[in-house]
Design an enzyme around this catalytic site. Sequence first.
Site, PDB file in Angstrom:
ATOM      1  N   GLY A  60      60.306  69.365  -0.707  1.00  0.00           N
ATOM      2  CA  GLY A  60      60.530  70.099  -1.955  1.00  0.00           C
ATOM      3  C   GLY A  60      59.470  69.973  -3.019  1.00  0.00           C
ATOM      4  O   GLY A  60      59.324  70.857  -3.855  1.00  0.00           O
ATOM      5  N   ASP A  78      69.235  64.641  -8.127  1.00  0.00           N
ATOM      6  CA  ASP A  78      70.613  65.140  -8.113  1.00  0.00           C
ATOM      7  C   ASP A  78      71.534  63.926  -8.331  1.00  0.00           C
ATOM      8  O   ASP A  78      71.768  63.513  -9.461  1.00  0.00           O
ATOM      9  CB  ASP A  78      70.835  65.861  -6.778  1.00  0.00           C
ATOM     10  CG  ASP A  78      72.167  66.578  -6.671  1.00  0.00           C
ATOM     11  OD1 ASP A  78      72.706  67.006  -7.703  1.00  0.00           O
ATOM     12  OD2 ASP A  78      72.693  66.722  -5.551  1.00  0.00           O
ATOM     13  N   ASP A  93      64.586  74.491  -1.859  1.00  0.00           N
ATOM     14  CA  ASP A  93      65.160  75.385  -0.856  1.00  0.00           C
ATOM     15  C   ASP A  93      66.679  75.387  -0.872  1.00  0.00           C
ATOM     16  O   ASP A  93      67.334  74.511  -1.443  1.00  0.00           O
ATOM     17  CB  ASP A  93      64.710  74.969   0.552  1.00  0.00           C
ATOM     18  CG  ASP A  93      65.442  73.719   1.026  1.00  0.00           C
ATOM     19  OD1 ASP A  93      65.460  72.723   0.269  1.00  0.00           O
ATOM     20  OD2 ASP A  93      66.022  73.736   2.130  1.00  0.00           O
ATOM     21  N   ARG A 129      61.827  78.716  -0.712  1.00  0.00           N
ATOM     22  CA  ARG A 129      60.889  77.715  -1.239  1.00  0.00           C
ATOM     23  C   ARG A 129      59.708  78.326  -1.981  1.00  0.00           C
ATOM     24  O   ARG A 129      59.144  77.715  -2.871  1.00  0.00           O
ATOM     25  CB  ARG A 129      60.324  76.858  -0.110  1.00  0.00           C
ATOM     26  CG  ARG A 129      61.239  75.777   0.381  1.00  0.00           C
ATOM     27  CD  ARG A 129      60.447  74.769   1.210  1.00  0.00           C
ATOM     28  NE  ARG A 129      61.303  74.009   2.097  1.00  0.00           N
ATOM     29  CZ  ARG A 129      62.029  72.946   1.734  1.00  0.00           C
ATOM     30  NH1 ARG A 129      61.989  72.532   0.489  1.00  0.00           N
ATOM     31  NH2 ARG A 129      62.782  72.327   2.607  1.00  0.00           N
ATOM     32  N   THR A 132      68.358  59.354  -3.477  1.00  0.00           N
ATOM     33  CA  THR A 132      67.039  59.456  -2.829  1.00  0.00           C
ATOM     34  C   THR A 132      65.996  58.675  -3.616  1.00  0.00           C
ATOM     35  O   THR A 132      65.223  57.889  -3.056  1.00  0.00           O
ATOM     36  CB  THR A 132      66.610  60.940  -2.720  1.00  0.00           C
ATOM     37  OG1 THR A 132      67.615  61.651  -1.998  1.00  0.00           O
ATOM     38  CG2 THR A 132      65.268  61.066  -2.012  1.00  0.00           C
ATOM     39  N   LEU A 133      65.994  58.880  -4.913  1.00  0.00           N
ATOM     40  CA  LEU A 133      65.020  58.208  -5.765  1.00  0.00           C
ATOM     41  C   LEU A 133      65.234  56.699  -5.788  1.00  0.00           C
ATOM     42  O   LEU A 133      64.273  55.920  -5.735  1.00  0.00           O
ATOM     43  CB  LEU A 133      65.093  58.795  -7.181  1.00  0.00           C
ATOM     44  CG  LEU A 133      63.993  58.370  -8.123  1.00  0.00           C
ATOM     45  CD1 LEU A 133      62.620  58.598  -7.501  1.00  0.00           C
ATOM     46  CD2 LEU A 133      64.114  59.147  -9.422  1.00  0.00           C
TER      47      LEU A 133
END
Length: 189
Positions: free
Chosen positions: A53, A114, A170, A176, A118-119
């Site tokens: 992304g 979000d 996406d 994208r 992930t971070l």
Amino acid sequence: MAAARLATFHAVEQPSSLISADRIAARVEELAADLDRDYTGVDELVLVGVLKGSFVFLADLARRLTVPRRVEFIAVSSYGESVGTDHPGAVRLLMDVRHPIEGRHVLIVEDIVDTGHTLAYLRRILEARSPASLKTIALVRKPDRAEVEVPLEYLGFDIPDVWVVGYGLDWAERYRTLPDICVVDPSER
Ligand code: IMP
Ligand code: MG
């Protein structure tokens, strides 16, 4: 025949623009100026783009910067993307950076924050390698969706809890390459 064509047309209805390409470009320029200021005198900044992304954001940001820099990529996937997982929020490393980051100044370049899982995962694994510094920049964040608290030093835009596409983002690998950040109609998600 006519009904089938109508159904197809509905399924490919264009997402509507939330943040225009012009606004994105202006914000990227401001962020690059902030980074140039904060990293003045640093020998080299390692930009770690999170695939897929962040590829458009990283390309624009990296070319706006003037501080010495190089580009790395890392790829992760969340178990939430696969069906029947027992580990909501768990993240898996798909592809690591090419070169060691020990003693380097590292900036994680994310498309979107979000839930934050992930971070949080990325910061944990990269911090363990003893970089000289570790910070994060994200293009967009959904504050209403946060599940874990994770430091975010640079941010493009806060957005509401909607699914956004374009500028690298996406929906099931679609959209994208749209120049704007757009919202996908929830009925099509
Ligand atoms: P988190 O771990 O919940 O913060 O999720 C981050 C990842 O979910 C992002 O890197 C994206 O790949 C994906 N994601 C979350 N929201 C969106 C969205 O609105 N559009 C596209 N991808 C999203
Ligand atoms: Mg991502």
